[in-house]
Design a protein around this motif. Sequence first.
Motif, PDB file in Angstrom:
ATOM      1  N   ALA A 120      -6.175   9.169   2.450  1.00 18.89           N
ATOM      2  CA  ALA A 120      -6.441   8.262   1.338  1.00 18.89           C
ATOM      3  C   ALA A 120      -5.188   8.055   0.498  1.00 18.89           C
ATOM      4  N   LEU A 121      -4.385   9.109   0.369  1.00 26.86           N
ATOM      5  CA  LEU A 121      -3.173   9.010  -0.429  1.00 26.86           C
ATOM      6  C   LEU A 121      -2.116   8.159   0.263  1.00 26.86           C
ATOM      7  N   LEU A 122      -2.188   8.065   1.599  1.00 20.17           N
ATOM      8  CA  LEU A 122      -1.207   7.274   2.343  1.00 20.17           C
ATOM      9  C   LEU A 122      -1.235   5.806   1.922  1.00 20.17           C
ATOM     10  N   GLU A 123      -2.432   5.230   1.815  1.00 18.12           N
ATOM     11  CA  GLU A 123      -2.532   3.832   1.395  1.00 18.12           C
ATOM     12  C   GLU A 123      -2.012   3.654  -0.020  1.00 18.12           C
ATOM     13  N   VAL A 124      -2.300   4.637  -0.863  1.00 17.48           N
ATOM     14  CA  VAL A 124      -1.831   4.577  -2.248  1.00 17.48           C
ATOM     15  C   VAL A 124      -0.306   4.557  -2.288  1.00 17.48           C
ATOM     16  N   MET A 125       0.342   5.430  -1.500  1.00 12.07           N
ATOM     17  CA  MET A 125       1.789   5.546  -1.531  1.00 12.07           C
ATOM     18  C   MET A 125       2.476   4.378  -0.828  1.00 12.07           C
ATOM     19  N   ALA A 126       1.938   3.963   0.305  1.00  7.89           N
ATOM     20  CA  ALA A 126       2.614   2.948   1.108  1.00  7.89           C
ATOM     21  C   ALA A 126       2.336   1.530   0.620  1.00  7.89           C
ATOM     22  N   GLU A 127       1.073   1.232   0.311  1.00  3.73           N
ATOM     23  CA  GLU A 127       0.690  -0.130  -0.036  1.00  3.73           C
ATOM     24  C   GLU A 127       0.523  -0.341  -1.536  1.00  3.73           C
ATOM     25  N   ARG A 128       0.496   0.763  -2.291  1.00  2.00           N
ATOM     26  CA  ARG A 128       0.268   0.690  -3.742  1.00  2.00           C
ATOM     27  C   ARG A 128      -1.001  -0.091  -4.049  1.00  2.00           C
ATOM     28  N   GLN A 129      -2.038   0.274  -3.327  1.00  2.00           N
ATOM     29  CA  GLN A 129      -3.346  -0.335  -3.521  1.00  2.00           C
ATOM     30  C   GLN A 129      -4.412   0.616  -3.003  1.00  2.00           C
ATOM     31  N   VAL A 130      -5.663   0.356  -3.388  1.00  2.00           N
ATOM     32  CA  VAL A 130      -6.802   1.152  -2.943  1.00  2.00           C
ATOM     33  C   VAL A 130      -7.895   0.198  -2.500  1.00  2.00           C
ATOM     34  N   THR A 131      -8.509   0.470  -1.352  1.00  2.00           N
ATOM     35  CA  THR A 131      -9.607  -0.350  -0.849  1.00  2.00           C
ATOM     36  C   THR A 131     -10.911   0.402  -1.049  1.00  2.00           C
ATOM     37  N   LEU A 132     -11.804  -0.180  -1.856  1.00  2.00           N
ATOM     38  CA  LEU A 132     -13.107   0.405  -2.135  1.00  2.00           C
ATOM     39  C   LEU A 132     -14.177  -0.648  -1.929  1.00  2.00           C
ATOM     40  N   ALA A 133     -15.181  -0.293  -1.148  1.00  2.00           N
ATOM     41  CA  ALA A 133     -16.315  -1.185  -0.898  1.00  2.00           C
ATOM     42  C   ALA A 133     -15.850  -2.553  -0.396  1.00  2.00           C
ATOM     43  N   GLY A 134     -14.844  -2.547   0.452  1.00  2.00           N
ATOM     44  CA  GLY A 134     -14.357  -3.779   1.042  1.00  2.00           C
ATOM     45  C   GLY A 134     -13.498  -4.631   0.130  1.00  2.00           C
ATOM     46  N   LYS A 135     -13.157  -4.139  -1.049  1.00  2.00           N
ATOM     47  CA  LYS A 135     -12.333  -4.892  -1.990  1.00  2.00           C
ATOM     48  C   LYS A 135     -11.064  -4.119  -2.290  1.00  2.00           C
ATOM     49  N   THR A 136      -9.948  -4.827  -2.328  1.00  2.00           N
ATOM     50  CA  THR A 136      -8.651  -4.205  -2.581  1.00  2.00           C
ATOM     51  C   THR A 136      -8.337  -4.231  -4.067  1.00  2.00           C
ATOM     52  N   HIS A 137      -7.950  -3.072  -4.587  1.00  2.00           N
ATOM     53  CA  HIS A 137      -7.610  -2.946  -5.999  1.00  2.00           C
ATOM     54  C   HIS A 137      -6.131  -2.563  -6.100  1.00  2.00           C
ATOM     55  N   PRO A 138      -5.269  -3.445  -6.603  1.00  2.00           N
ATOM     56  CA  PRO A 138      -3.846  -3.107  -6.723  1.00  2.00           C
ATOM     57  C   PRO A 138      -3.611  -2.087  -7.819  1.00  2.00           C
ATOM     58  N   LEU A 139      -2.620  -1.238  -7.599  1.00  2.00           N
ATOM     59  CA  LEU A 139      -2.248  -0.247  -8.598  1.00  2.00           C
ATOM     60  C   LEU A 139      -1.314  -0.882  -9.624  1.00  2.00           C
ATOM     61  N   PRO A 140      -1.268  -0.326 -10.826  1.00  2.00           N
ATOM     62  CA  PRO A 140      -0.374  -0.898 -11.845  1.00  2.00           C
ATOM     63  C   PRO A 140       1.086  -0.731 -11.461  1.00  2.00           C
ATOM     64  N   ALA A 141       1.911  -1.624 -11.975  1.00  2.00           N
ATOM     65  CA  ALA A 141       3.357  -1.549 -11.737  1.00  2.00           C
ATOM     66  C   ALA A 141       4.049  -1.172 -13.035  1.00  2.00           C
ATOM     67  N   PRO A 142       5.030  -0.278 -12.948  1.00  2.00           N
ATOM     68  CA  PRO A 142       5.500   0.440 -11.756  1.00  2.00           C
ATOM     69  C   PRO A 142       4.533   1.562 -11.383  1.00  2.00           C
TER      70      PRO A 142
END
Length: 334
Positions: free
Chosen positions: A126-148
């Motif tokens: 789960a942390l891999l997507e957070v680190m590589a894509e800077r996003q999280v997919t929950l219930a089929g929806k992508t939530h971008p992480l804040p920048a930076p």
Amino acid sequence: MTVAEEVPSNTHGEVLRQALAEVKRVIVGQEHMVERLLVALLARGHCLLEGVPGVAKTLAASTLATVVGGSFARIQFTPDLVPSDIVGTRVFHPSSEKFDVELGPVFVNFLLADEINRAPAKVQSALLEVMAERQVTLAGKTHPLPAPFVVLATQNPIESEGVYPLPEVQRDRFLFKVRISHPDAREELEILHRMSVKPPRPEVVLDPEKLIELQELAEQVSVHQLVADYVVRLVMATRAPAEYGLEELADTIEIGVSPRATLGLVAAGRALALLRGRDYLLPDDVRDVAVDVMGHRLMLTFDALADGVDPDEVVRRILAAVPPPLVVWNQGPR
């Protein structure tokens, strides 16, 4: 030439020096670690800190987050952690008779993953997507992480029970792996004097908008073709050491570093050049970050691991064997 004379922008140079000084006001010694943390922020990279307990890994990460500003969260990784504990989950509300998405603690600017090697494989995935894509997919929806967004992780190398070694693919996501040793006698005495009374509190120096501006400035640091070629030669020496006069490493290196190491050398070198007050990259900048960028990405053979070969020493042997170019920058009249 002094750093002050080299700074291309007094404002940028001063704010970076002020941020470093503010962290060092809290952290005694460990200058290499503090500098690498700030370089990782400027290069938009994640940083893994490895050291025995009590060497200020967590304190350094939290102090830097305070100095830089922005939101901050610390997750203590444990063997019973599940992915929803960090990325979030769907929660059913009986009053509305529907599911709502509750975002996890990773939705911050600075995530401190404490003792990251204690989490099981599902959490690491789960942390891999957070680190590589800077996003999280929950219930089929992508939530971008804040920048930076940056992950500052710590791990203890001496633990053997209840730990899960990080997989190679996740280690590759970290720009740096910084090894931290015990302070010397002088630093130990300073720690006693500084922390046995009221510990110093860091002040906020930057903010997320200013940090993004500095990150963009780091990406504009000039890279000479000879320096780019030097970076590629360092990387290729890990994959075909015999072609660079390092036949003895052929039985030591199983798999050389990935293309992320090539990109990481340039990104980290640019950030270090900016921190040193220059708008151009030198071979020395690349050499200074090479061990921290390449060491954890090397995969050694079984015999080398059994013999206790240190990957960082392998990188140092490559640095000694691959000559840097002589680059002369025309900086114009002063």
